[in-house]
Scaffold this motif. Structure first.
Motif, PDB file in Angstrom:
ATOM      1  N   PRO A  59       0.806  -1.230   0.000  1.00 18.46           N
ATOM      2  CA  PRO A  59       0.000   0.000   0.000  1.00 18.46           C
ATOM      3  C   PRO A  59       0.836   1.276   0.000  1.00 18.46           C
ATOM      4  CG  PRO A  59      -0.865  -1.602   1.578  1.00 18.46           C
ATOM      5  CD  PRO A  59       0.429  -2.153   1.094  1.00 18.46           C
ATOM      6  N   ALA A  60       1.943   1.284   0.740  1.00 18.49           N
ATOM      7  CA  ALA A  60       2.749   2.505   0.861  1.00 18.49           C
ATOM      8  C   ALA A  60       3.975   2.468  -0.043  1.00 18.49           C
ATOM      9  CB  ALA A  60       3.178   2.705   2.319  1.00 18.49           C
ATOM     10  N   TRP A  61       3.912   1.720  -1.137  1.00 19.58           N
ATOM     11  CA  TRP A  61       5.079   1.521  -1.980  1.00 19.58           C
ATOM     12  C   TRP A  61       5.685   2.835  -2.473  1.00 19.58           C
ATOM     13  CZ3 TRP A  61       9.228  -0.671  -3.407  1.00 19.58           C
ATOM     14  CH2 TRP A  61       9.793  -0.416  -4.653  1.00 19.58           C
ATOM     15  N   LYS A  62       4.863   3.755  -2.940  1.00 20.94           N
ATOM     16  CA  LYS A  62       5.387   4.999  -3.519  1.00 20.94           C
ATOM     17  C   LYS A  62       6.199   5.797  -2.494  1.00 20.94           C
ATOM     18  CE  LYS A  62       3.990   4.787  -7.784  1.00 20.94           C
ATOM     19  NZ  LYS A  62       4.995   4.676  -8.882  1.00 20.94           N
ATOM     20  N   SER A  63       5.705   5.883  -1.277  1.00 21.06           N
ATOM     21  CA  SER A  63       6.439   6.633  -0.253  1.00 21.06           C
ATOM     22  C   SER A  63       7.702   5.887   0.167  1.00 21.06           C
ATOM     23  CB  SER A  63       5.547   6.897   0.960  1.00 21.06           C
ATOM     24  OG  SER A  63       5.164   5.680   1.585  1.00 21.06           O
ATOM     25  N   MET A  64       7.648   4.571   0.238  1.00 24.70           N
ATOM     26  CA  MET A  64       8.831   3.782   0.579  1.00 24.70           C
ATOM     27  C   MET A  64       9.911   3.940  -0.489  1.00 24.70           C
ATOM     28  SD  MET A  64       6.977   0.295   1.974  1.00 24.70           S
ATOM     29  CE  MET A  64       8.498  -0.640   2.184  1.00 24.70           C
ATOM     30  N   GLU A  65       9.513   3.869  -1.743  1.00 27.27           N
ATOM     31  CA  GLU A  65      10.465   3.965  -2.857  1.00 27.27           C
ATOM     32  C   GLU A  65      11.143   5.329  -2.874  1.00 27.27           C
ATOM     33  OE1 GLU A  65      12.149   4.600  -6.718  1.00 27.27           O
ATOM     34  OE2 GLU A  65      10.286   5.606  -6.101  1.00 27.27           O
ATOM     35  N   ALA A  66      10.417   6.363  -2.465  1.00 27.40           N
ATOM     36  CA  ALA A  66      10.986   7.710  -2.446  1.00 27.40           C
ATOM     37  C   ALA A  66      11.864   7.941  -1.213  1.00 27.40           C
ATOM     38  CB  ALA A  66       9.865   8.746  -2.478  1.00 27.40           C
ATOM     39  N   GLN A  67      11.579   7.239  -0.136  1.00 30.26           N
ATOM     40  CA  GLN A  67      12.263   7.477   1.140  1.00 30.26           C
ATOM     41  C   GLN A  67      13.597   6.755   1.258  1.00 30.26           C
ATOM     42  OE1 GLN A  67       9.923   6.335   4.544  1.00 30.26           O
ATOM     43  NE2 GLN A  67      11.617   6.497   5.984  1.00 30.26           N
ATOM     44  N   TYR A  68      13.670   5.506   0.762  1.00 33.27           N
ATOM     45  CA  TYR A  68      14.787   4.638   1.095  1.00 33.27           C
ATOM     46  C   TYR A  68      15.861   4.578   0.007  1.00 33.27           C
ATOM     47  CZ  TYR A  68      11.918   2.708   4.887  1.00 33.27           C
ATOM     48  OH  TYR A  68      11.167   2.547   6.018  1.00 33.27           O
ATOM     49  N   TYR A  69      17.103   4.366   0.445  1.00 38.87           N
ATOM     50  CA  TYR A  69      18.158   3.970  -0.479  1.00 38.87           C
ATOM     51  C   TYR A  69      17.840   2.563  -0.989  1.00 38.87           C
ATOM     52  CZ  TYR A  69      20.995   7.959   0.925  1.00 38.87           C
ATOM     53  OH  TYR A  69      21.454   9.233   1.143  1.00 38.87           O
ATOM     54  N   ASN A  70      18.417   2.214  -2.141  1.00 38.91           N
ATOM     55  CA  ASN A  70      18.022   0.939  -2.749  1.00 38.91           C
ATOM     56  C   ASN A  70      18.298  -0.268  -1.847  1.00 38.91           C
ATOM     57  OD1 ASN A  70      20.915   0.470  -3.347  1.00 38.91           O
ATOM     58  ND2 ASN A  70      20.592   1.885  -5.050  1.00 38.91           N
ATOM     59  N   PHE A  71      19.392  -0.233  -1.052  1.00 40.11           N
ATOM     60  CA  PHE A  71      19.662  -1.377  -0.189  1.00 40.11           C
ATOM     61  C   PHE A  71      18.709  -1.415   1.018  1.00 40.11           C
ATOM     62  CE2 PHE A  71      22.590   1.963   1.307  1.00 40.11           C
ATOM     63  CZ  PHE A  71      22.356   1.971   2.673  1.00 40.11           C
ATOM     64  N   GLU A  72      18.254  -0.248   1.476  1.00 44.16           N
ATOM     65  CA  GLU A  72      17.262  -0.202   2.547  1.00 44.16           C
ATOM     66  C   GLU A  72      15.907  -0.688   2.029  1.00 44.16           C
ATOM     67  OE1 GLU A  72      18.840   3.712   5.051  1.00 44.16           O
ATOM     68  OE2 GLU A  72      17.534   3.991   3.304  1.00 44.16           O
ATOM     69  N   LEU A  73      15.599  -0.321   0.794  1.00 44.64           N
ATOM     70  CA  LEU A  73      14.317  -0.689   0.203  1.00 44.64           C
ATOM     71  C   LEU A  73      14.154  -2.198   0.106  1.00 44.64           C
ATOM     72  CD1 LEU A  73      11.785   0.617  -1.036  1.00 44.64           C
ATOM     73  CD2 LEU A  73      12.923   0.495  -3.263  1.00 44.64           C
ATOM     74  N   LEU A  74      15.227  -2.901  -0.268  1.00 41.00           N
ATOM     75  CA  LEU A  74      15.164  -4.360  -0.341  1.00 41.00           C
ATOM     76  C   LEU A  74      14.774  -4.957   1.002  1.00 41.00           C
ATOM     77  CD1 LEU A  74      18.332  -5.270  -2.466  1.00 41.00           C
ATOM     78  CD2 LEU A  74      15.952  -5.180  -3.220  1.00 41.00           C
ATOM     79  N   ALA A  75      15.431  -4.485   2.066  1.00 47.14           N
ATOM     80  CA  ALA A  75      15.137  -5.012   3.401  1.00 47.14           C
ATOM     81  C   ALA A  75      13.717  -4.669   3.833  1.00 47.14           C
ATOM     82  CB  ALA A  75      16.150  -4.465   4.403  1.00 47.14           C
ATOM     83  N   ALA A  76      13.276  -3.446   3.531  1.00 51.70           N
ATOM     84  CA  ALA A  76      11.946  -3.012   3.937  1.00 51.70           C
ATOM     85  C   ALA A  76      10.843  -3.823   3.267  1.00 51.70           C
ATOM     86  CB  ALA A  76      11.768  -1.527   3.615  1.00 51.70           C
ATOM     87  N   CYS A  77      11.126  -4.362   2.092  1.00 53.18           N
ATOM     88  CA  CYS A  77      10.117  -5.114   1.340  1.00 53.18           C
ATOM     89  C   CYS A  77      10.012  -6.581   1.748  1.00 53.18           C
ATOM     90  CB  CYS A  77      10.419  -5.043  -0.161  1.00 53.18           C
ATOM     91  SG  CYS A  77      10.179  -3.415  -0.889  1.00 53.18           S
ATOM     92  N   ARG A  78      10.954  -7.070   2.521  1.00 50.31           N
ATOM     93  CA  ARG A  78      10.983  -8.508   2.832  1.00 50.31           C
ATOM     94  C   ARG A  78       9.699  -9.016   3.499  1.00 50.31           C
ATOM     95  NH1 ARG A  78      17.207  -8.885   5.183  1.00 50.31           N
ATOM     96  NH2 ARG A  78      18.287  -8.875   3.164  1.00 50.31           N
TER      97      ARG A  78
END
Length: 316
Positions: A59-78
């Motif tokens: 649901p919050a993908w757009k805000s997550m993608e804008a907030q995180y560095y790519n390596f943080e984003l991978l972990a956040a999506c797990r």
């Protein structure tokens, strides 16, 4: 149905493919999913199933993608991918996450407690041997459990825990140790509160990596690898072949174990066969670009020495 999944982008795609092949070899009764956090099409062997970030419907993908560095984003999506897989496969009984940097070298049935709803991998199981590179305080800072491998059984409590965990990675999954954040990992500390039927995997051959070197002596014996008399089951090369915000700082531990060093050199040769499947552009399509300098560890060491000199001067 049993599922093993990993989460990657183009930076660690080759590593994820190596993991998939090791799963096919050692756990052929498990379905393998490559969860893709990138915007380029994938063409992978038939034994690998793909779940894209769009299909995960965070649901919050757009805000997550804008907030995180790519390596943080991978972990956040797990945890979000875990929820998506369990929604998609209602017949999935056991879900196992392995980081792309993990490699199976033997089947892992020996580490499983059938009565447990969650299996976690402790970073350490006893006080660390003395070292200037890694100490107990740093382990406490990054979390009790290694987020590079965990297993869960479908159940009401595990689903509640996954949802709770996923909600927190929406806006609290930065790598910011000074403010008590370490991507997805610190939330695993609360698993024992949510699920009393939690197994902390104690097998010394499970998930051997930089976190293990100081306390567990990996040795080659009669053509096979053992730790404390137990066979090696899985390896984690986190921090060694591409930037890992936690473990790349501890790469200097590598020479402490010759067998692990040799296995890593062999692993790098294995990765060469996957290069033709990698996108030509090395920059991931999602998440802020992390500009990691190759000489960052050298620069950090020099800075630490300069600080010690200035502190000494200040005393006098």
């Amino acid at each position: 149905m049993n599922i093993i999944y990993t989460v990657c982008n183009r930076i660690n795609l080759g590593h994820a493919l190596a993991l998939a092949d090791s799963v096919l070899l050692h756990q052929p009764n498990h379905t393998f999913y490559l969860c893709w956090v990138d915007n380029t099409p994938l063409h992978v062997p038939s034994h690998i199933k793909i779940l894209t970030i769009e299909q995960a419907a965070i649901p919050a993908w757009k805000s997550m993608e804008a907030q995180y560095y790519n390596f943080e984003l991978l972990a956040a999506c797990r945890p979000w991918f875990a929820l998506a897989l369990l929604r998609q496969h209602i017949d999935c009984e056991n879900l196992i996450f392995l980081a792309p940097s993990v490699l199976l070298v033997k089947p892992f049935e020996d580490v499983i407690n059938a009565s447990s709803y969650i299996h976690l991998t402790p970073n350490i199981k006893k006080p660390l041997a003395p070292s200037k590179i890694l100490d107990d305080k740093r382990i406490l800072n990054i979390g009790m459990f290694h987020s590079g491998s965990w297993m869960l059984k479908r159940g009401d409590n595990t689903l509640k825990m996954l949802n709770w965990w996923a909600e927190r990675t929406v806006d609290r999954a930065e790598f910011d140790l000074c403010n008590g954040k370490n991507m997805d990992q610190l939330w695993l500390n609360y698993t024992l509160v949510w699920i009393p039927e939690t197994t902390q995997i104690s097998h010394p051959g499970w998930h051997y990596g930089l976190h293990s070197i100081l306390n567990n002596d990996l040795q080659m014996r009669n053509g096979d690898y053992h730790i404390e008399g137990k066979p090696l089951i899985s390896l984690d090369f986190a921090g060694l072949d591409f930037f890992d915000p936690v473990w790349s700082n501890h790469i200097a531990l590598m020479p402490a174990n010759n067998a692990f060093h040799a296995l890593f050199n062999s692993y790098k040769k294995t990765l060469d066969k996957y290069k033709k499947l990698l996108p030509a552009d090395p920059v991931p399509g999602y998440g802020k670009q992390a500009k990691i300098r190759e000489n960052r560890i050298l620069r950090n060491n020099i800075a630490a020495k300069l600080k010690s000199i200035t502190a000494f001067i200040d005393q006098f």
